[in-house]
Write an enzyme that holds these catalytic residues in place. Structure first.
Site, short mmCIF file in Angstrom:
data_model
loop_
_atom_site.label_atom_id
_atom_site.label_comp_id
_atom_site.label_asym_id
_atom_site.label_seq_id
_atom_site.Cartn_x
_atom_site.Cartn_y
_atom_site.Cartn_z
N ARG A 1 0.82 -1.22 0.00
CA ARG A 1 0.00 0.00 0.00
C ARG A 1 0.86 1.26 0.00
O ARG A 1 0.40 2.32 -0.45
CB ARG A 1 -0.97 -0.02 1.19
CG ARG A 1 -2.15 -0.92 0.94
CD ARG A 1 -3.01 -1.05 2.17
NE ARG A 1 -2.61 -2.14 3.02
CZ ARG A 1 -2.88 -2.23 4.32
NH1 ARG A 1 -3.53 -1.27 4.92
NH2 ARG A 1 -2.48 -3.28 5.01
N GLU B 1 1.41 -5.05 13.54
CA GLU B 1 0.29 -5.06 14.49
C GLU B 1 -0.24 -6.50 14.56
O GLU B 1 -0.61 -6.98 15.61
CB GLU B 1 -0.82 -4.11 14.04
CG GLU B 1 -1.94 -3.98 15.05
CD GLU B 1 -3.16 -3.21 14.57
OE1 GLU B 1 -3.21 -2.87 13.38
OE2 GLU B 1 -4.07 -3.01 15.38
O1 LIG Z 1 3.14 0.25 11.69
P1 LIG Z 1 2.99 -1.22 11.42
O2 LIG Z 1 2.50 -1.99 12.62
O3 LIG Z 1 4.23 -1.83 10.86
O4 LIG Z 1 1.82 -1.42 10.37
C1 LIG Z 1 1.67 -0.63 9.23
C2 LIG Z 1 1.91 -1.40 7.97
O5 LIG Z 1 0.95 -2.47 7.86
C3 LIG Z 1 0.36 -2.43 6.57
O6 LIG Z 1 1.08 -3.16 5.64
P2 LIG Z 1 0.99 -4.74 5.47
O7 LIG Z 1 2.26 -5.34 6.01
O8 LIG Z 1 -0.31 -5.24 6.01
O9 LIG Z 1 1.12 -4.95 3.89
P3 LIG Z 1 0.31 -4.45 2.61
O10 LIG Z 1 0.60 -2.98 2.42
O11 LIG Z 1 0.93 -5.27 1.53
O12 LIG Z 1 -1.16 -4.72 2.79
C4 LIG Z 1 0.42 -0.96 6.19
O13 LIG Z 1 0.32 -0.77 4.79
C5 LIG Z 1 1.73 -0.50 6.76
O14 LIG Z 1 2.81 -0.71 5.86
N1 LIG Z 2 -5.58 -1.58 11.57
C1 LIG Z 2 -5.04 -1.58 10.35
N2 LIG Z 2 -5.77 -1.26 9.27
C2 LIG Z 2 -5.22 -1.26 8.04
N3 LIG Z 2 -3.95 -1.57 7.81
C3 LIG Z 2 -3.18 -1.89 8.85
N4 LIG Z 2 -1.86 -2.22 8.95
C4 LIG Z 2 -1.58 -2.45 10.25
N5 LIG Z 2 -2.66 -2.26 11.01
C5 LIG Z 2 -3.67 -1.91 10.17
#
Ligand SMILES: O=P(O)(O)OC[C@H]1O[C@H](OP(=O)(O)OP(=O)(O)O)[C@H](O)[C@@H]1O
Ligand SMILES: Nc1ncnc2[nH]cnc12
Length: 170
Positions: A58, A95
């Site tokens: 993302r 998370e």
């Molecule tokens: O601050 P944090 O606890 O590290 O969480 C935030 C991250 O989690 C999500 O990515 P995700 O790893 O779910 O991957 P995606 O973007 O491919 O969905 C979001 O896009 C952030 O990069």
């Molecule tokens: N609560 C949340 N919603 C969407 N993306 C996330 N990545 C980590 N935590 C998330």
């Protein structure tokens, strides 16, 4: 813009207890897409930026148009095994779950000014790992920008040495 009316919240996704902030409902609205990118761009418009780094996946959505607007280059940070050339790797906590990120070792040159943009700040694990990768390659992290910040998860505590901007706080 009333971002909170646009962001779709899905409870207990992808796991029990997580309130997932779905940005697809923001991205599909042309006015909101433009405003989101413009707000992030404007905040960093006075900062000298060579490269904008975005973590998969993302992060790519927000980092690339901000790089374009700032006249900077874009560098992806990816999940393991996706980048084809020589990489630097860093492991971090999410998370939900655990993961690792990689960057091409030749993506950032010593002394380059690097802005990191992601969609969301939760625990700060992803962004800290990304900043560490950039710094390992000799880049200077000049800012961190997010569309959404989940304040209760205290991700900012890990980021106090950086210039941090988020647009929507929960
Ligand atoms: O601050 P944090 O606890 O590290 O969480 C935030 C991250 O989690 C999500 O990515 P995700 O790893 O779910 O991957 P995606 O973007 O491919 O969905 C979001 O896009 C952030 O990069
Ligand atoms: N609560 C949340 N919603 C969407 N993306 C996330 N990545 C980590 N935590 C998330």
């Amino acid at each position: 813009m009333n971002y909170k009316d646009k962001i779709r919240e899905i409870e207990n996704f992808p796991e029990e207890g997580i309130s997932f902030k779905d940005i697809t409902t923001v991205l599909k609205d042309p006015k909101y897409l433009k405003e989101t990118i413009d707000e992030l761009t404007d905040y960093f418009s006075d900062v000298d930026v060579d490269i904008v780094v975005g973590p998969e996946s993302r992060g790519f959505i927000f980092a690339t148009p901000v790089a374009y607007n700032l006249g900077a280059g874009f560098v992806p940070v990816r999940k393991p095994g996706k980048l084809p050339a020589e990489v630097e790797k860093f492991e971090y906590d999410l998370e939900y779950g655990k993961d690792a990120l990689e960057i091409h070792v030749d993506a950032i040159m010593d002394g380059m000014k690097v802005l990191i943009i992601d969609d969301l700040l939760a625990t700060g694990g992803t962004i800290s790992a990304t900043a560490k990768l950039v710094e390992k390659l000799g880049g200077e992290v000049v800012g961190l920008g997010f569309f959404i910040e989940l304040v209760d998860l205290n991700g900012r505590d890990k980021l106090d040495k950086y210039n941090v901007k988020s647009i929507v706080k929960y």
